[in-house]
Design an enzyme around this catalytic site. Structure first.
Site, short mmCIF file in Angstrom:
data_model
loop_
_atom_site.label_atom_id
_atom_site.label_comp_id
_atom_site.label_asym_id
_atom_site.label_seq_id
_atom_site.Cartn_x
_atom_site.Cartn_y
_atom_site.Cartn_z
N TYR A 150 11.76 -1.44 -23.16
CA TYR A 150 12.89 -1.32 -22.23
C TYR A 150 12.35 -0.85 -20.89
O TYR A 150 11.55 0.10 -20.85
CB TYR A 150 13.92 -0.33 -22.77
N ASP A 245 4.50 0.57 -17.43
CA ASP A 245 5.76 1.29 -17.24
C ASP A 245 5.63 2.64 -17.94
O ASP A 245 5.76 2.73 -19.17
CB ASP A 245 6.93 0.47 -17.80
N LYS A 273 11.73 10.18 -14.97
CA LYS A 273 11.96 11.26 -15.94
C LYS A 273 11.21 12.55 -15.55
O LYS A 273 11.63 13.27 -14.65
CB LYS A 273 11.59 10.79 -17.34
P1 KE4 Z 1 16.21 4.98 -15.81
O1 KE4 Z 1 16.77 3.90 -14.88
O2 KE4 Z 1 17.10 5.22 -17.00
O3 KE4 Z 1 15.84 6.27 -15.06
O4 KE4 Z 1 14.81 4.44 -16.38
C1 KE4 Z 1 14.77 3.20 -17.01
C2 KE4 Z 1 13.56 3.16 -17.94
C3 KE4 Z 1 12.45 2.44 -17.52
N1 KE4 Z 1 11.34 2.39 -18.29
C4 KE4 Z 1 11.29 3.02 -19.49
C5 KE4 Z 1 10.04 2.93 -20.31
C6 KE4 Z 1 12.40 3.76 -19.95
O5 KE4 Z 1 12.34 4.38 -21.15
C7 KE4 Z 1 13.56 3.84 -19.17
C8 KE4 Z 1 14.80 4.59 -19.61
N2 KE4 Z 1 14.76 5.19 -20.90
C9 KE4 Z 1 16.04 5.35 -21.58
C10 KE4 Z 1 15.82 5.99 -22.96
N3 KE4 Z 1 14.71 5.51 -23.68
C11 KE4 Z 1 16.99 6.12 -20.75
C12 KE4 Z 1 18.18 6.68 -21.47
C13 KE4 Z 1 19.46 5.97 -21.04
O6 KE4 Z 1 19.44 4.74 -20.84
O7 KE4 Z 1 20.49 6.70 -20.91
#
Ligand code: KE4
Length: 435
Positions: A150, A245, A273
């Site tokens: 993701y 990523d 994060k």
């Molecule tokens: P954000 O846009 O949520 O800050 O980041 C996206 C993203 C990009 N790349 C990786 C590897 C990520 O894990 C994420 C976001 N992670 C999820 C949980 N695994 C965020 C939680 C959510 O969607 O509320």
């Protein structure tokens, strides 16, 4: 009032009923909705160190950690003070500010192969920018990603994605026009033969390969020996870029990136994060020759009202400084390894369909007897109903795990031996009785 577990949940349920009227699914991000684990989401009101307190003042030991940012635990005094101090000087200026320089110097110092960085406000934005930059730099359109990874919710990346899509049983999204994903190749994680096959036919059209170097959005899946190295070789040979990523893994496994730790240098890295310490931040960085293609220097546009926001940067800078000074990583890894060994020992003793994978301070307890788990197809064997029962049982006993089988648990620097011992005791009890 609907009961959750063995207690009448009051304030949380009332809030959720109000939220559902005005916010789709009652949540601002699908993975918080508890739809795959049952019951209503718990409303948290306060966090302190390793603990969170719900609106009924029930305490939980938190192993979700806001999905990764809170490696220092909740409300770490120095981070809160840094935010208070920054906010007292003004929330945002839309101008250059000193903290942008400090963060850029800190990131490029802690990750030497980052020659330049650009701050944005989420991981999604960091990835969107990195992909656009790769396309602008190479003049190519095709992207290769991995099933179950993701990378945020940009249209063309919502194909065969992990995290909330996988949790919700879909792995692509409505509303994404076919054209948006025509340029996206998808391979199984760890399947380098499939990647080679695509490169043999389309190598010269591929702008970038984007990968989670340790996958965290289908549960924790590690790269097999040679997987990342092969991606580096294939992309280099064909003039494509390699994007790591590291929104989850960045500063999670050491005071640097996983790329630095494993000795593989990507062309671009995306972060989020932890570098925000709980505040909205994302970043991308990499080779100067590529980064200089970004506006205002180059033709690849990216912008943001709150990009490099001084209050958010204050939290991130303080967090990174503490990580550099305190180096909590061996302790985080020790605790996660303890959980992994305990679950796997129990599972083999009693021949249970469950096993745990850990990497540094991250872990996932998979409800399947299948191992090793190398890609999404194999992960699909997990019994999500069993995971849901496990999650609810832990919740009742004051353990807050990430509410999805397809996510990871996080140990923070605030977790004590006692906290881990409490979880270990509950795991032993649960695995003896239930699974
Ligand atoms: P954000 O846009 O949520 O800050 O980041 C996206 C993203 C990009 N790349 C990786 C590897 C990520 O894990 C994420 C976001 N992670 C999820 C949980 N695994 C965020 C939680 C959510 O969607 O509320």
């Amino acid at each position: 009032m609907k009961k959750i577990g063995n207690r009448q949940s009051t304030i949380g349920n009332v809030l959720f009923k109000r939220a559902e009227k005005l916010i789709p699914g009652g949540v601002n991000s699908p993975v918080r909705a508890f739809r795959s684990v049952g019951g209503n989401p718990v409303y948290m009101k306060k966090g302190q160190g390793a603990y969170v307190f719900d609106t009924d003042r029930k305490r939980y030991i938190d192993f979700c950690g806001s999905w990764g940012p809170l490696i220092l635990g909740h409300a770490r005094r120095e981070v809160v003070e840094a935010v208070q101090k920054a906010a007292a000087d003004g929330m945002s200026f839309g101008t250059c500010t000193p903290r942008e320089v400090e963060m850029a110097e800190l990131l490029t110092d802690m990750v030497p192969y980052l020659e330049m960085v650009r701050m944005v406000t989420s991981g999604t934005e960091a990835v969107m920018t990195a992909i656009r930059l790769a396309r602008g730099f190479t003049g190519r359109n095709k992207i290769l990603k991995f099933d179950g990874c993701y990378h945020g919710h940009a249209d063309y990346l919502l194909v065969a994605a992990g995290s909330g899509l996988l949790t919700g049983g879909i792995s692509s999204s409505a509303g994404v026009p076919a054209g948006a994903v025509n340029d996206v190749f998808v391979c199984a994680y760890n399947d380098i033969a499939a990647v080679e096959k695509i490169f043999s036919k389309h190598g010269n059209d591929i702008a970038a390969v984007i990968v989670e170097p340790v996958a965290g959005n289908m549960g924790l899946v590690k790269p097999e020996l040679g997987f990342l190295e092969s991606l580096r070789k294939l992309t280099k040979k064909s003039g494509s870029l390699l994007i790591f990523d590291e929104v989850i893994t960045g500063f999670r496994l050491g005071p640097t990136t996983y790329g630095k730790i494993c000795g593989i240098t990507p062309d671009l890295t995306t972060l989020g994060k932890i570098i925000g310490g709980g505040m909205p931040i994302g970043a991308l960085g990499g080779k100067a020759a590529i980064m200089k293609k970004l506006a205002p220097l180059g033709p690849v546009y990216q912008a943001g009202t709150l990009s490099g926001n001084p209050v958010a940067l204050a939290a991130g800078i303080e967090t990174l400084k503490i990580l550099k000074k305190e180096n909590p990583y061996p302790r985080l890894a020790k605790f996660a390894k303890k959980i992994e060994c305990l679950v796997n020992k129990k599972a083999s003793e009693k021949r249970l369909g469950v096993h745990c994978v850990s990497e540094g301070g991250m872990f996932t307890i998979f409800f399947t007897g299948r191992k090793p788990l190398r890609n999404l197809e194999e992960i699909r064997d997990c019994d999500t109903a069993k995971f849901a029962d496990f999650f609810r049982s832990m919740l009742k006993k004051g353990i807050y795990l990430s509410p999805s089988q397809f996510e990871v648990g996080f140990i923070s620097a605030a977790h004590s031996e006692k906290d881990i011992g409490y979880l270990a005791g509950l795991l032993k009890e649960y695995l003896t009785k239930k699974v």
